[in-house]
Design an enzyme around this catalytic site. Sequence first.
Site, short mmCIF file in Angstrom:
data_model
loop_
_atom_site.label_atom_id
_atom_site.label_comp_id
_atom_site.label_asym_id
_atom_site.label_seq_id
_atom_site.Cartn_x
_atom_site.Cartn_y
_atom_site.Cartn_z
N THR A 26 0.81 -1.22 0.00
CA THR A 26 0.00 0.00 0.00
C THR A 26 0.84 1.26 0.00
O THR A 26 0.50 2.25 -0.66
CB THR A 26 -0.93 0.01 1.23
OG1 THR A 26 -1.80 -1.13 1.15
CG2 THR A 26 -1.78 1.26 1.27
N ASP A 70 2.20 -7.82 -4.57
CA ASP A 70 1.19 -7.77 -3.53
C ASP A 70 1.65 -8.71 -2.42
O ASP A 70 2.07 -9.84 -2.68
CB ASP A 70 -0.17 -8.24 -4.08
CG ASP A 70 -1.29 -8.06 -3.07
OD1 ASP A 70 -1.27 -8.78 -2.05
OD2 ASP A 70 -2.17 -7.22 -3.30
N SER A 71 1.59 -8.26 -1.17
CA SER A 71 2.16 -9.07 -0.10
C SER A 71 1.48 -10.42 0.05
O SER A 71 2.06 -11.36 0.60
CB SER A 71 2.15 -8.31 1.23
OG SER A 71 0.84 -8.14 1.71
N THR A 102 1.47 -5.07 4.30
CA THR A 102 1.31 -5.44 5.71
C THR A 102 0.81 -6.87 5.93
O THR A 102 1.06 -7.45 6.98
CB THR A 102 0.35 -4.47 6.42
OG1 THR A 102 -0.93 -4.50 5.76
CG2 THR A 102 0.90 -3.05 6.42
N ASP A 103 0.11 -7.44 4.95
CA ASP A 103 -0.55 -8.73 5.20
C ASP A 103 0.43 -9.84 5.56
O ASP A 103 0.12 -10.68 6.41
CB ASP A 103 -1.39 -9.15 3.99
CG ASP A 103 -2.67 -8.34 3.87
OD1 ASP A 103 -3.03 -7.64 4.84
OD2 ASP A 103 -3.32 -8.40 2.80
N THR A 179 3.19 -9.48 15.11
CA THR A 179 1.97 -10.00 14.51
C THR A 179 1.11 -8.82 14.07
O THR A 179 1.03 -7.81 14.78
CB THR A 179 1.18 -10.86 15.51
OG1 THR A 179 1.95 -12.02 15.84
CG2 THR A 179 -0.16 -11.31 14.94
N GLN A 291 -3.44 -20.26 20.37
CA GLN A 291 -4.30 -19.37 19.59
C GLN A 291 -4.38 -17.98 20.22
O GLN A 291 -4.83 -17.04 19.57
CB GLN A 291 -5.70 -19.97 19.47
CG GLN A 291 -5.74 -21.26 18.67
CD GLN A 291 -7.12 -21.87 18.57
OE1 GLN A 291 -8.13 -21.18 18.74
NE2 GLN A 291 -7.19 -23.16 18.31
N CYS A 292 -3.95 -17.85 21.47
CA CYS A 292 -3.94 -16.54 22.13
C CYS A 292 -2.76 -15.71 21.61
O CYS A 292 -1.69 -16.25 21.34
CB CYS A 292 -3.80 -16.70 23.65
SG CYS A 292 -5.09 -17.70 24.42
#
Length: 357
Positions: A26, A70-71, A102-103, A179, A291-292
């Site tokens: 972007t 594109d990421s 960023t993805d 993350t 998953q946390c």
Amino acid sequence: MLCISLTYSYLCTMNNKVLLIYTGGTIGMGRNPRTGALEPLDFNNIVSNLPEMEYLSTGIDVHQFTAPIDSSDVCPRTWAQLVQIIASNYDRYDGFVILHGTDTMAYTASALSFMLENLTKPVILTGSQLPLGQLRTDGKENLVTSIELASAYGKDGRARVPEVCIYFSGKLLRGNRSTKQNADGFDAFDSFNYPHLCDAGINFMFNDHCILRPDFSRPLIPHYQMNPNIVVFSLFPGIQENVVRHMLSAPELQAIVMRSYGSGNAMRQPWLLRALQAASERGVCIVNISQCVAGSVEMSRYDTGYQLQQAGVISGRDGTVEAAVTKLMYLNAIHQGDAQAVRAAMETSIAGEITEG
């Protein structure tokens, strides 16, 4: 040594030059004045697009990917290209700034932290949530500050942050601890299990005790090979045996990142434990990641976690999914199928990606 007159007078530099690597994303979009459409900018003309760049005391060279990526399309081949660019220009620049979508930025930052062994210079990934051509863009501050950080050297002549980082919205983060946390806000990234390396306000507030200290007497060792025969799957209530069994029985599979509940727990289903144990016994490395977003996997805390250990699952501790995936790709490439070596290395910090002990 040549000292430069940045706002932070204690910073020195060896080459007084940073290499800006534009991959896509972007941040690299500008608005065509004739059509009004967003299109990739030519970063070789970045000064004309960003007058702020004229005030930097650091020289900037640009390496622009011929076709912006594109990421979402970033892959291990892209990482190898970046390693090649950095390694071949390593002695010419104080640091490197990579403009990236960023993805998948956290995946790229994690991968580079392993592929650039004994890195002694800053490699900072940044981008933006709004294109540079938009009035409220966050890209200008992210870019300018990243360049300043990439050229930041101490009085000892060594880089202040000699590791792979992500800079976004006033925070310099360890790349393999980062993350993406927000798809809409400017604070797109954070490192939930590790302190910020630097907070950029009026001054740079470095957290020196959190920054890696490599052996500055040793050369950079670049690695180019990654083995992507890995799968990530998340546990959820109602997960089906036949789906998991088919996935885990794939003959090419070499490693699994299993996203478990809480501190590393899974349902007490005999079929799941049998499937995991069978995969582990044939040499598949299975890493347990919570998953946390914050906290650590501690499989000895509850019986369900203990049963996973018995099935051959190893703890990913407080690491991220992005770091676990790319570390497994890296280790499976350099150890060439030696499952025991991969398991041992996964429980050891290579580039500050997990907390040991």
